[in-house]
Design a protein around this motif. Structure first.
Motif, mmCIF file in Angstrom:
data_model
loop_
_atom_site.group_PDB
_atom_site.id
_atom_site.type_symbol
_atom_site.label_atom_id
_atom_site.label_comp_id
_atom_site.label_asym_id
_atom_site.label_seq_id
_atom_site.Cartn_x
_atom_site.Cartn_y
_atom_site.Cartn_z
ATOM 1 N N ILE A 137 0.596 -0.744 0.003
ATOM 2 C CA ILE A 137 0.135 0.182 -0.414
ATOM 3 C C ILE A 137 0.643 1.534 0.082
ATOM 4 N N HIS A 138 0.172 2.462 -0.446
ATOM 5 C CA HIS A 138 1.577 3.719 -0.911
ATOM 6 C C HIS A 138 -0.435 4.915 -1.057
ATOM 7 N N TYR A 139 -0.501 5.346 -0.229
ATOM 8 C CA TYR A 139 -1.527 5.982 0.047
ATOM 9 C C TYR A 139 -0.901 7.905 -0.699
ATOM 10 N N GLU B 23 -3.798 8.108 6.501
ATOM 11 C CA GLU B 23 -4.596 6.927 7.203
ATOM 12 C C GLU B 23 -4.551 7.039 8.453
ATOM 13 N N THR B 24 -5.518 7.045 9.333
ATOM 14 C CA THR B 24 -5.465 6.435 10.361
ATOM 15 C C THR B 24 -5.725 4.690 10.807
ATOM 16 N N VAL B 25 -4.811 3.407 11.490
ATOM 17 C CA VAL B 25 -5.932 2.598 11.115
ATOM 18 C C VAL B 25 -5.493 2.016 12.829
ATOM 19 N N TYR B 26 -6.568 1.709 12.974
ATOM 20 C CA TYR B 26 -7.175 1.119 14.767
ATOM 21 C C TYR B 26 -7.363 -0.480 14.175
ATOM 22 N N CYS B 27 -6.693 -1.337 15.388
ATOM 23 C CA CYS B 27 -7.197 -2.855 15.148
ATOM 24 C C CYS B 27 -7.705 -3.258 15.861
ATOM 25 N N LEU C 130 -0.228 6.744 9.354
ATOM 26 C CA LEU C 130 0.147 7.475 8.022
ATOM 27 C C LEU C 130 0.551 8.513 7.179
ATOM 28 N N ASP C 131 1.244 9.029 7.782
ATOM 29 C CA ASP C 131 0.962 10.991 8.100
ATOM 30 C C ASP C 131 1.975 11.224 7.222
ATOM 31 N N LYS C 132 2.584 10.022 6.566
ATOM 32 C CA LYS C 132 3.759 11.178 5.747
ATOM 33 C C LYS C 132 3.922 9.964 4.594
ATOM 34 N N HIS C 133 2.038 9.598 4.414
ATOM 35 C CA HIS C 133 1.832 8.634 2.480
ATOM 36 C C HIS C 133 2.668 7.618 2.797
ATOM 37 N N GLN D 35 -8.700 -7.427 11.610
ATOM 38 C CA GLN D 35 -10.412 -6.462 11.140
ATOM 39 C C GLN D 35 -10.207 -5.395 12.464
ATOM 40 N N LEU D 36 -9.801 -3.542 11.460
ATOM 41 C CA LEU D 36 -9.336 -2.435 11.345
ATOM 42 C C LEU D 36 -10.478 -1.788 11.515
ATOM 43 N N ALA D 37 -10.693 -0.258 11.985
ATOM 44 C CA ALA D 37 -11.398 0.521 11.767
ATOM 45 C C ALA D 37 -10.148 1.649 10.944
ATOM 46 N N CYS D 38 -10.538 2.483 10.316
ATOM 47 C CA CYS D 38 -9.718 3.000 8.880
ATOM 48 C C CYS D 38 -10.374 4.565 9.237
ATOM 49 N N VAL D 39 -9.449 5.027 9.242
ATOM 50 C CA VAL D 39 -9.642 6.644 8.857
ATOM 51 C C VAL D 39 -9.130 7.143 7.302
#
Length: 132
Positions: free
Chosen positions: A50-52, A57-61, A87-90, A102-106
């Motif tokens: 992955i490379h946004y 993106e913020t990901v919580y497990c 992922l604050d720096k892409h 299972q992840l919650a993603c913003v």
């Protein structure tokens, strides 16, 4: 106020699937919140590059186990319930699941909802032209 139930969004246009993951997009750009919110399942035994480049993106497990490796420095971080990674720096990264996660993603900017990773693991910035 907008109210949605996860179960009501499964197997609708709000759920996107690949061979490595499925993502239920509960809040999208057209909700006008400035972010999108997803519940994503990463299948056990998979590795997803992955490379946004266009999104943060913020990901919580919530459940499961795995790891995320940042490609630039090769650092590996264990992912387990209660872990958040941002992922604050892409950051270009590899997401691996040893047990189904299972992840919650913003996402910021928010996704439109029909995006799929391209060959480089990128979501397009504007997805109105994305076709299935």
């Amino acid at each position: 106020m907008i109210v949605r139930k996860l179960q009501d969004c499964i197997d609708t246009e709000r759920q996107m699937k690949s061979e490595n993951w499925n993502s239920v997009r509960l809040s999208l750009k057209d909700d006008n919140m400035g972010f999108s919110f997803h519940i994503t399942t990463i299948y056990a035994g998979t590795e997803t590059p992955i490379h946004y480049q266009n999104h943060l993106e913020t990901v919580y497990c919530i459940s499961g186990e795995g790891e995320v490796e940042t490609v630039a420095d090769g650092k590996i971080h264990k992912i387990e319930p209660g872990t958040v990674y941002i992922l604050d720096k892409h950051d270009k990264h590899l997401l691996r699941a040893s047990k189904e996660m299972q992840l919650a993603c913003v996402f910021n900017p928010p996704l439109h909802g029909r995006e799929h990773h391209d060959e480089n693991g990128v979501y397009p910035l504007e997805a109105e032209s994305v076709t299935d």
